[in-house]
Design a protein around this motif. Structure first.
Motif, PDB file in Angstrom:
ATOM      1  N   ALA A 140       0.798  -1.089  -0.084  1.00 40.55           N
ATOM      2  CA  ALA A 140       0.093   0.258  -0.021  1.00 40.55           C
ATOM      3  C   ALA A 140       0.734   1.124  -0.184  1.00 40.55           C
ATOM      4  CB  ALA A 140      -1.060  -0.088   1.283  1.00 40.55           C
ATOM      5  N   LEU A 141       1.979   1.237   0.748  1.00 41.07           N
ATOM      6  CA  LEU A 141       2.866   2.555   0.834  1.00 41.07           C
ATOM      7  C   LEU A 141       3.638   2.781  -0.224  1.00 41.07           C
ATOM      8  CD1 LEU A 141       3.845   1.989   4.693  1.00 41.07           C
ATOM      9  CD2 LEU A 141       2.322   3.786   3.845  1.00 41.07           C
ATOM     10  N   ALA A 142       3.838   1.522  -1.009  1.00 46.77           N
ATOM     11  CA  ALA A 142       4.858   1.543  -2.158  1.00 46.77           C
ATOM     12  C   ALA A 142       4.484   2.476  -3.351  1.00 46.77           C
ATOM     13  CB  ALA A 142       5.065   0.250  -2.788  1.00 46.77           C
ATOM     14  N   VAL A 143       3.291   2.804  -3.247  1.00 47.85           N
ATOM     15  CA  VAL A 143       2.621   3.725  -4.593  1.00 47.85           C
ATOM     16  C   VAL A 143       2.678   5.210  -3.955  1.00 47.85           C
ATOM     17  CG1 VAL A 143       1.364   2.113  -5.883  1.00 47.85           C
ATOM     18  CG2 VAL A 143       0.328   3.356  -3.863  1.00 47.85           C
ATOM     19  N   ASP A 144       3.172   5.303  -2.779  1.00 48.55           N
ATOM     20  CA  ASP A 144       3.166   6.509  -2.025  1.00 48.55           C
ATOM     21  C   ASP A 144       1.817   7.319  -1.893  1.00 48.55           C
ATOM     22  OD1 ASP A 144       4.462   8.823  -0.668  1.00 48.55           O
ATOM     23  OD2 ASP A 144       5.370   9.817  -2.269  1.00 48.55           O
ATOM     24  N   PRO A 145       0.758   6.891  -1.280  1.00 46.06           N
ATOM     25  CA  PRO A 145      -0.512   7.330  -1.373  1.00 46.06           C
ATOM     26  C   PRO A 145      -0.584   8.620  -0.380  1.00 46.06           C
ATOM     27  CG  PRO A 145      -0.465   5.425   0.047  1.00 46.06           C
ATOM     28  CD  PRO A 145       0.808   5.367  -0.559  1.00 46.06           C
ATOM     29  N   GLU A 146      -1.423   9.426  -0.744  1.00 47.00           N
ATOM     30  CA  GLU A 146      -1.494  10.762   0.245  1.00 47.00           C
ATOM     31  C   GLU A 146      -2.311  10.204   1.316  1.00 47.00           C
ATOM     32  OE1 GLU A 146      -3.410  13.009  -2.701  1.00 47.00           O
ATOM     33  OE2 GLU A 146      -1.893  14.057  -3.245  1.00 47.00           O
ATOM     34  N   ILE A 147      -3.323   9.406   1.104  1.00 45.14           N
ATOM     35  CA  ILE A 147      -4.135   8.712   2.468  1.00 45.14           C
ATOM     36  C   ILE A 147      -3.894   7.289   2.344  1.00 45.14           C
ATOM     37  CG2 ILE A 147      -6.559   8.558   2.896  1.00 45.14           C
ATOM     38  CD1 ILE A 147      -6.925  11.377   1.796  1.00 45.14           C
ATOM     39  N   LEU A 148      -4.062   6.978   3.697  1.00 45.66           N
ATOM     40  CA  LEU A 148      -4.087   5.447   4.042  1.00 45.66           C
ATOM     41  C   LEU A 148      -5.281   5.318   4.650  1.00 45.66           C
ATOM     42  CD1 LEU A 148      -2.024   3.065   3.741  1.00 45.66           C
ATOM     43  CD2 LEU A 148      -1.061   3.479   6.150  1.00 45.66           C
ATOM     44  N   LEU A 149      -6.028   4.026   4.298  1.00 42.68           N
ATOM     45  CA  LEU A 149      -7.335   3.559   4.724  1.00 42.68           C
ATOM     46  C   LEU A 149      -7.141   1.942   5.453  1.00 42.68           C
ATOM     47  CD1 LEU A 149      -9.934   4.661   2.232  1.00 42.68           C
ATOM     48  CD2 LEU A 149      -9.069   5.813   4.325  1.00 42.68           C
ATOM     49  N   LEU A 150      -7.250   2.121   6.750  1.00 44.46           N
ATOM     50  CA  LEU A 150      -6.919   0.501   7.283  1.00 44.46           C
ATOM     51  C   LEU A 150      -8.132  -0.033   7.700  1.00 44.46           C
ATOM     52  CD1 LEU A 150      -3.829   1.849   9.288  1.00 44.46           C
ATOM     53  CD2 LEU A 150      -3.804   0.694   7.014  1.00 44.46           C
ATOM     54  N   ASP A 151      -8.589  -1.173   7.332  1.00 43.84           N
ATOM     55  CA  ASP A 151      -9.914  -1.823   7.869  1.00 43.84           C
ATOM     56  C   ASP A 151      -9.666  -2.996   8.836  1.00 43.84           C
ATOM     57  OD1 ASP A 151     -12.441  -2.513   8.282  1.00 43.84           O
ATOM     58  OD2 ASP A 151     -12.974  -3.024   6.115  1.00 43.84           O
ATOM     59  N   GLU A 152      -9.358  -2.839   9.939  1.00 39.92           N
ATOM     60  CA  GLU A 152      -8.944  -3.806  10.987  1.00 39.92           C
ATOM     61  C   GLU A 152      -7.875  -4.783  10.606  1.00 39.92           C
ATOM     62  OE1 GLU A 152     -12.310  -5.561  13.321  1.00 39.92           O
ATOM     63  OE2 GLU A 152     -13.647  -4.903  11.389  1.00 39.92           O
ATOM     64  N   PRO A 153      -6.836  -4.159  10.097  1.00 33.50           N
ATOM     65  CA  PRO A 153      -5.654  -4.906   9.419  1.00 33.50           C
ATOM     66  C   PRO A 153      -5.210  -5.867  10.404  1.00 33.50           C
ATOM     67  CG  PRO A 153      -4.976  -2.768  10.185  1.00 33.50           C
ATOM     68  CD  PRO A 153      -6.435  -2.708  10.492  1.00 33.50           C
ATOM     69  N   PHE A 154      -5.302  -5.911  11.848  1.00 28.48           N
ATOM     70  CA  PHE A 154      -4.665  -6.553  12.484  1.00 28.48           C
ATOM     71  C   PHE A 154      -5.731  -7.657  13.339  1.00 28.48           C
ATOM     72  CE2 PHE A 154      -1.863  -2.668  13.278  1.00 28.48           C
ATOM     73  CZ  PHE A 154      -1.299  -3.091  12.173  1.00 28.48           C
TER      74      PHE A 154
END
Length: 288
Positions: free
Chosen positions: A175-189
């Protein structure tokens, strides 16, 4: 092509203008304004309103968590922010109205959903290659992200050779590789055991501290929300859930697990727990 930016740097929102699709007067970060999300129930085929006229914002470089009772529409709301679910009302990300998925928004879900036929490096490179990055540039960026999440030595392994926590690190790196401006996390853990979950929370705190991505997290875990976020938006029970209250965390950064011993941490978790208990008991204490 625009000028290159250092990895993880936060873009500054420019002035709104038609040339970049920005809404006149809209803020950067995420703005959710009077949003309702509906779906059709499978059995009854009735239209159900999951969330009702919800409003909140996530400032540029801010980390906000969404919590609420099961079935209150947290994930549906996150999907609307991602442009994956239609909604009523207005959602903007970085000043642009959300109408469809946007490459400037990265997503990490509960399931890592890695390609089993690609190794770790290949999975992290995937989005870069799809957008047209050259092989060498994509590999260099992917390796940089693997270093960020501590998986450089596992670049040639395949998903089945990784633990659940390692798979989610790959998911986050992708997800971070494309250098997004915004990160959305849906219960990732959510699918991880307790110890691995704590390790991944520490990892996310470290990565967020380095990248300062505008982040919106959905979680059922109150302590996780308070540990990670700057503010916690508490939703009422569904259907037609609304914002009960927004709790300011107010704990200094950088943070780690030791912050859980801080009286302010205990105060915030108790406040949120009290709000959710009131909902379960049918005596909501909604924000005015």
């Amino acid at each position: 092509m625009g000028a290159a930016r250092r990895p993880g740097a936060v873009r500054e929102a420019g002035a709104p203008g038609a040339e970049d699709g920005r809404e006149a007067g809209a803020d950067g970060g995420i703005v959710v304004d009077g949003v309702s999300v509906e779906y059709v129930a499978r059995r009854s085929r009735e239209v159900v309103r999951a969330v009702d006229t919800v409003s909140f914002r996530v400032g540029p470089g801010e980390f906000v968590a969404l919590v609420g009772p099961s079935g209150c529409g947290k994930s549906s709301l996150l999907m609307a922010v991602a442009g994956l679910t239609p909604c009523r009302g207005t959602i903007t990300t970085q000043g642009r109205r959300v109408r469809r998925p946007d490459r400037s928004v990265g997503q990490v879900f509960q399931s890592a959903a890695l390609f089993p036929w690609r190794n770790v490096l290949g999975n992290v490179q995937y989005g870069l290659r799809v957008r047209g990055d050259g092989r060498a540039a994509a590999r260099a960026r992917a390796m940089e992200m693997l270093e960020l999440v501590g998986l450089t030595e596992h670049a040639r392994k395949y998903p089945h050779e990784l633990s659940g926590g390692m798979q989610q690190r790959v998911n986050l790196a992708r997800a971070l590789a494309v250098d997004p401006e915004i990160l959305l996390l849906d219960e990732p853990f959510a699918a991880l055991d307790a110890q691995t979950r704590e390790d991944m929370q520490d990892e996310l705190l470290r990565i967020w501290q380095e990248t300062r991505k505008t982040t919106l997290l959905v979680t059922h875990q109150i302590d996780e929300a308070v540990l990670l976020a700057d503010r916690v938006v508490v939703l009422s029970r569904g259907p037609a859930s609304q914002v009960q209250e927004t709790v300011e965390v107010g704990l200094p950064r950088p943070r780690d697990e030791r912050v859980k011993d801080d009286p302010r941490f205990l105060d915030r978790t108790r406040r949120i727990d009290d709000l959710l208990r009131r909902e379960r008991a049918g005596t909501p204490d909604r924000a005015r």
